[in-house]
Design a protein around this motif. Structure first.
Motif, PDB file in Angstrom:
ATOM      1  N   LEU A  75      49.171 116.916  25.195  1.00  0.00           N
ATOM      2  CA  LEU A  75      50.242 116.142  24.204  1.00  0.00           C
ATOM      3  C   LEU A  75      51.739 116.549  24.562  1.00  0.00           C
ATOM      4  N   LEU A  76      52.611 115.357  24.784  1.00  0.00           N
ATOM      5  CA  LEU A  76      54.027 115.666  24.901  1.00  0.00           C
ATOM      6  C   LEU A  76      54.791 114.901  23.705  1.00  0.00           C
ATOM      7  N   PRO A  77      55.900 115.417  23.249  1.00  0.00           N
ATOM      8  CA  PRO A  77      56.609 115.053  22.422  1.00  0.00           C
ATOM      9  C   PRO A  77      57.553 113.911  22.838  1.00  0.00           C
ATOM     10  N   VAL A  78      58.097 112.959  22.322  1.00  0.00           N
ATOM     11  CA  VAL A  78      58.702 111.839  22.416  1.00  0.00           C
ATOM     12  C   VAL A  78      60.030 111.423  21.289  1.00  0.00           C
ATOM     13  N   VAL A  79      61.132 111.603  21.784  1.00  0.00           N
ATOM     14  CA  VAL A  79      61.990 111.251  20.750  1.00  0.00           C
ATOM     15  C   VAL A  79      62.232 110.203  20.102  1.00  0.00           C
ATOM     16  N   GLN A  80      62.090 110.003  18.852  1.00  0.00           N
ATOM     17  CA  GLN A  80      62.053 108.866  18.020  1.00  0.00           C
ATOM     18  C   GLN A  80      63.016 109.020  16.861  1.00  0.00           C
ATOM     19  N   GLY A  81      64.235 108.641  17.136  1.00  0.00           N
ATOM     20  CA  GLY A  81      65.288 108.644  15.911  1.00  0.00           C
ATOM     21  C   GLY A  81      65.702 110.242  15.978  1.00  0.00           C
ATOM     22  N   ASP A  82      65.464 110.684  14.711  1.00  0.00           N
ATOM     23  CA  ASP A  82      65.623 112.312  14.701  1.00  0.00           C
ATOM     24  C   ASP A  82      64.360 113.045  14.657  1.00  0.00           C
ATOM     25  N   GLU A  83      63.322 112.410  15.021  1.00  0.00           N
ATOM     26  CA  GLU A  83      61.960 113.289  14.872  1.00  0.00           C
ATOM     27  C   GLU A  83      61.371 113.294  16.248  1.00  0.00           C
ATOM     28  N   LEU A  84      60.331 113.935  16.548  1.00  0.00           N
ATOM     29  CA  LEU A  84      59.668 113.919  17.433  1.00  0.00           C
ATOM     30  C   LEU A  84      58.161 113.226  17.132  1.00  0.00           C
ATOM     31  N   GLU A  85      57.805 112.580  18.055  1.00  0.00           N
ATOM     32  CA  GLU A  85      56.408 111.945  17.897  1.00  0.00           C
ATOM     33  C   GLU A  85      55.633 112.340  19.061  1.00  0.00           C
ATOM     34  N   LEU A  86      54.336 112.452  19.007  1.00  0.00           N
ATOM     35  CA  LEU A  86      53.473 113.025  19.985  1.00  0.00           C
ATOM     36  C   LEU A  86      52.586 111.850  20.661  1.00  0.00           C
ATOM     37  N   ARG A  87      52.539 111.816  22.135  1.00  0.00           N
ATOM     38  CA  ARG A  87      51.661 111.063  22.926  1.00  0.00           C
ATOM     39  C   ARG A  87      50.833 111.689  23.906  1.00  0.00           C
ATOM     40  N   HIS A  88      49.790 111.149  23.819  1.00  0.00           N
ATOM     41  CA  HIS A  88      48.859 111.746  25.252  1.00  0.00           C
ATOM     42  C   HIS A  88      49.288 111.277  26.562  1.00  0.00           C
ATOM     43  N   TYR A  89      49.593 112.545  27.251  1.00  0.00           N
ATOM     44  CA  TYR A  89      49.743 112.345  28.641  1.00  0.00           C
ATOM     45  C   TYR A  89      48.614 111.785  29.451  1.00  0.00           C
ATOM     46  N   THR A  90      48.611 110.883  30.313  1.00  0.00           N
ATOM     47  CA  THR A  90      47.644 110.544  31.040  1.00  0.00           C
ATOM     48  C   THR A  90      47.679 110.480  32.354  1.00  0.00           C
ATOM     49  N   GLY A  91      49.002 110.825  32.998  1.00  0.00           N
ATOM     50  CA  GLY A  91      49.508 110.904  34.382  1.00  0.00           C
ATOM     51  C   GLY A  91      50.809 110.418  34.517  1.00  0.00           C
ATOM     52  N   LYS A  92      51.420 110.618  35.823  1.00  0.00           N
ATOM     53  CA  LYS A  92      52.786 110.374  36.039  1.00  0.00           C
ATOM     54  C   LYS A  92      52.876 108.969  35.755  1.00  0.00           C
ATOM     55  N   GLU A  93      52.300 108.121  35.991  1.00  0.00           N
ATOM     56  CA  GLU A  93      52.681 106.627  35.828  1.00  0.00           C
ATOM     57  C   GLU A  93      52.665 106.285  34.366  1.00  0.00           C
ATOM     58  N   CYS A  94      52.347 107.032  33.293  1.00  0.00           N
ATOM     59  CA  CYS A  94      52.800 106.845  31.905  1.00  0.00           C
ATOM     60  C   CYS A  94      53.839 107.165  31.470  1.00  0.00           C
TER      61      CYS A  94
END
Length: 175
Positions: free
Chosen positions: A66-85
């Motif tokens: 899982l990698l964090p993604v900045v959403q406004g002033d918080e971090l949202e987590l998303r599943h890493y599925t490869g460089k194409e994502c």
């Protein structure tokens, strides 16, 4: 303290940061919590951080990364599925696309970056508070990582700060 560490980062040779990143992450790979974990929170590094890109590529097919993604002033987590994502996100950090990952209880290990960590496991971030908001949601075992030149004996803390379970640099376990 952040200003001192930023200045120290600017004089580091890129090849030294790459080599020290490899040394540090090779140690993490041998850690019992890493070996046992199926779901791991990592981060897609900036050039002055412990470099995680190759590490993520090495492990994402064997573990749920899982990698964090900045959403406004918080971090949202998303599943890493490869460089194409990945696509460019905030602060020129490549971020995975896809649905937010919210099953925080499933995360067994979190590998957390910091501007600095101290001998008590306290973390000093970049000052935006993203991880300050994310860490209380996690029940995972948390390992802070940074380069040895960033580690300090003591750093200032706030009552809401969450300590790391361990801190590692390329020289080994710091806390």
């Amino acid at each position: 303290m952040r200003k001192q560490i930023r200045a120290a980062k600017t004089i580091q040779e890129p090849h030294t940061l790459t080599a020290n990143s490899r040394i540090l992450l090779n140690q993490i790979e041998q850690h019992p919590h890493f070996i046992a974990a199926r779901t791991i929170l990592l981060y897609h590094s900036l050039s002055d951080e412990v470099q995680t890109h190759d590490f993520i590529e090495k492990w994402y097919t064997q573990k749920k990364i899982l990698l964090p993604v900045v959403q406004g002033d918080e971090l949202e987590l998303r599943h890493y599925t490869g460089k194409e994502c990945l696509s460019a996100g905030s602060f020129q950090i490549e971020e995975p696309q896809g649905e937010p990952y919210t099953d925080f209880l499933e995360i067994e290990l979190s590998i957390i970056p910091g501007m600095s960590f101290d001998k008590q496991g306290n973390r000093l971030g970049r000052g935006k508070g993203y991880y300050d908001k994310l860490l209380p949601k996690l029940t995972s075992y948390n390992i802070g990582i940074c380069f040895d030149f960033q580690a300090r004996e003591n750093i200032p803390t706030e009552p809401f700060d969450r300590r790391m379970d361990e801190v590692w640099t390329e020289k080994g376990r710091y806390h």
